[in-house]
Design an enzyme around this catalytic site. Structure first.
Site, PDB file in Angstrom:
ATOM      1  CG  HIS A   1       3.144 -17.081  15.891  1.00 19.25           C
ATOM      2  ND1 HIS A   1       2.338 -16.194  15.231  1.00 19.25           N
ATOM      3  CD2 HIS A   1       4.410 -16.560  15.845  1.00 19.25           C
ATOM      4  CE1 HIS A   1       3.085 -15.179  14.784  1.00 19.25           C
ATOM      5  NE2 HIS A   1       4.337 -15.383  15.156  1.00 19.25           N
ATOM      6  CB  THR A   2       1.835 -21.469  21.459  1.00 20.08           C
ATOM      7  OG1 THR A   2       2.574 -20.496  22.195  1.00 20.08           O
ATOM      8  CG2 THR A   2       2.792 -22.431  20.790  1.00 20.08           C
TER       9      THR A   2
ATOM     10  CB  SER B   1       2.111  10.508  21.580  1.00 18.88           C
ATOM     11  OG  SER B   1       3.466  10.133  21.421  1.00 18.88           O
TER      12      SER B   1
ATOM     13  N   GLY C   1       8.796  -6.051  18.736  1.00 14.93           N
ATOM     14  CA  GLY C   1       8.491  -7.361  19.315  1.00 14.93           C
ATOM     15  C   GLY C   1       8.410  -7.349  20.832  1.00 14.93           C
TER      16      GLY C   1
ATOM     17  CB  SER D   1       5.078  -0.700  21.998  1.00 11.19           C
ATOM     18  OG  SER D   1       4.926  -0.982  20.635  1.00 11.19           O
ATOM     19  CB  SER D   2       0.305  -3.129  20.295  1.00 13.71           C
ATOM     20  OG  SER D   2       1.329  -3.428  19.437  1.00 13.71           O
TER      21      SER D   2
ATOM     22  CD  GLU E   1      -3.030  -5.790  19.071  1.00 14.61           C
ATOM     23  OE1 GLU E   1      -2.874  -5.432  20.257  1.00 14.61           O
ATOM     24  OE2 GLU E   1      -2.112  -6.261  18.382  1.00 14.61           O
TER      25      GLU E   1
ATOM     26  CG  ASP F   1       1.728  -9.631  22.941  1.00 12.30           C
ATOM     27  OD1 ASP F   1       2.376 -10.651  23.237  1.00 12.30           O
ATOM     28  OD2 ASP F   1       1.665  -9.172  21.793  1.00 12.30           O
TER      29      ASP F   1
ATOM     30  CE1 TYR G   1       0.464 -12.752  15.754  1.00 16.41           C
ATOM     31  CE2 TYR G   1      -1.885 -12.612  15.334  1.00 16.41           C
ATOM     32  CZ  TYR G   1      -0.833 -12.893  16.185  1.00 16.41           C
ATOM     33  OH  TYR G   1      -1.094 -13.334  17.455  1.00 16.41           O
TER      34      TYR G   1
HETATM   35  C1  GLA Z   1       2.147 -10.952  18.803  1.00 12.77           C
HETATM   36  C2  GLA Z   1       0.717 -11.185  19.278  1.00 12.77           C
HETATM   37  C3  GLA Z   1       0.663 -12.284  20.352  1.00 12.77           C
HETATM   38  C4  GLA Z   1       1.419 -13.535  19.923  1.00 12.77           C
HETATM   39  C5  GLA Z   1       2.787 -13.182  19.357  1.00 12.77           C
HETATM   40  C6  GLA Z   1       3.491 -14.371  18.760  1.00 12.77           C
HETATM   41  O1  GLA Z   1       2.938 -10.410  19.788  1.00 12.77           O
HETATM   42  O2  GLA Z   1       0.147 -10.008  19.781  1.00 12.77           O
HETATM   43  O3  GLA Z   1      -0.668 -12.571  20.672  1.00 12.77           O
HETATM   44  O4  GLA Z   1       0.677 -14.285  19.007  1.00 12.77           O
HETATM   45  O5  GLA Z   1       2.720 -12.178  18.350  1.00 12.77           O
HETATM   46  O6  GLA Z   1       3.801 -15.282  19.734  1.00 12.77           O
END
Ligand code: GLA
Length: 378
Positions: free
Chosen positions: A25-26, A59, A114, A117-118, A150, A162, A212
């Protein structure tokens, strides 16, 4: 509707997931992150179909697909389609060179775990279309347009980590990314004799849910309070602990805790880079546990299942450290486990987790791998 489920591709793209060693989350607070692309990926097969604007995407995993007309790209009621539609929409804003295509998708990346995949879905499509139609987009512009997709089509106000990690990953390395300047340095990840083992809680986080975006706006609230006293502050990246303490009375406890987590998490990323360079394994493990504690108590994005696994790991000396990775509320917990004990540890964690939650744990090893790659071209 009939979809083309198999064809001889003109182009094949491998689009990897990522782990995040530390720095959660940074990214949207314009701080530091330390992710790595992994070998688990989404594979895209592409072919042009000689039409001006009919596109068919299928898919193989979900055995379903959709068709669109490039002249009218709109949001869908199906969430997974929006990651792709958003990318097509962003590309059509930049260029008119896109034409009709067929595409199939296969994945060995568990969705909602986590592992991004997105981002793999977004960036893999952008990468493939860029090559198929010679769009001339740079890697960084594909990263940014995927992030915008996104925001605009899925509704998650995600940071850039990501997409960046998935596209720019390098074999054997994590990536120290400064999310403000986008400067990045590849850091060798030498953890021997420890292995990175992911334990998938199978509890799915839901980033599209408001949690989020709420975290993001709580951080923004913190910034606006801090800015009143320190006008130079643009993001939590510019704040240190004494500054935060100075403004403590003006913010509620939740906002204070969120800011406090981000400030210490940024410091932990830099401490982790230092520990990796010095191969200080004990410190690497301690930082992971510390980061998890912060996500649990201050940022409140953990969940009982992830906490159970981290607490379980702490009782096992063969585990150097563990933390939930990614956006939160479940997904995978990253463990550094001594190579001699991986099988035994996974067995006992699986047993304990099943007993507690009646969920079969999924375990797999990961290692830092290369970013998005064209694996075949006609
Ligand atoms: C998701 C978001 C990222 C990041 C993480 C947390 O994966 O897509 O941008 O904020 O959460 O670190």
């Amino acid at each position: 509707m009939q979809f083309l489920t198999d064809f001889t591709p003109e182009l094949v793209v491998a689009s990897p997931g990522r782990i995040n060693l530390i720095g959660e989350h940074t990214d949207y607070n314009l701080g530091y992150v330390l992710p790595a692309a992994i070998a688990r990926k989404i594979t895209f097969n592409f072919q042009r179909n000689n039409s001006d604007d009919r596109c068919h995407i299928y898919s193989k995993q979900y055995k379903t697909g959709f068709s669109i007309d490039l002249k009218s790209v709109r949001r869908s009621a199906m969430e997974w389609e929006n990651y792709l539609l958003g990318v097509i929409h962003e590309i059509t804003k930049k260029t008119d060179r896109l034409r009709g295509f067929n595409c199939t998708i296969e994945s060995d990346l568990p969705a909602g775990s986590g592992l991004s995949s997105s981002a793999a879905l977004e960036c893999g499509l952008a990468f493939g279309l860029n090559d198929l139609f010679g769009l001339g987009l740079s890697k960084i512009s594909m990263v940014k347009l995927s992030q915008r997709a996104e925001h605009n089509f899925v509704g998650t106000q995600c940071g850039i980590m990501d997409q960046f990690a998935s596209v720019m990953g390098a074999d054997g390395h994590a990536m120290l990314l400064d999310c403000r300047s986008l400067d990045h340095t590849h850091i060798p990840m030498e953890l021997a004799p420890y292995k990175m083992v992911m334990l998938n809680t199978k509890v799915s986080h839901n980033l599209a849910s408001s949690a989020y975006n709420i975290r993001k706006s709580e951080c923004e609230e913190g910034v606006s309070i801090l800015k009143a006293k320190y006008p130079e502050v643009q993001s939590l990246r510019d704040v240190n602990t004494p500054m935060l303490l100075e403004c403590r009375d003006r913010m509620n406890t939740t906002v204070f805790n969120r800011c406090s987590f981000i400030i210490s998490e940024n410091n932990r990323v830099l401490a982790m880079v230092d520990a990796l360079r010095k191969k200080d394994l004990n410190n690497i493990g301690a930082l992971l546990y510390e980061a998890h504690e912060g996500t649990r108590t201050l940022y409140e994005v953990s969940c009982p299942e992830s906490d159970f696994l981290v607490d379980f790991a702490k009782k096992h000396p063969e585990v150097l450290g563990a933390r939930q990775t990614g956006g939160g509320f479940g997904g995978c917990v990253l463990h550094l486990v001594h190579e001699k004990s991986v099988t035994r540890f996974v067995e006992s964690a699986t047993h304990a987790y099943k007993k507690k939650f009646n969920i079969p744990l999924e375990a797999f090893e990961v290692r830092p791998s290369r970013g998005t790659t064209i694996t075949y071209t006609k």
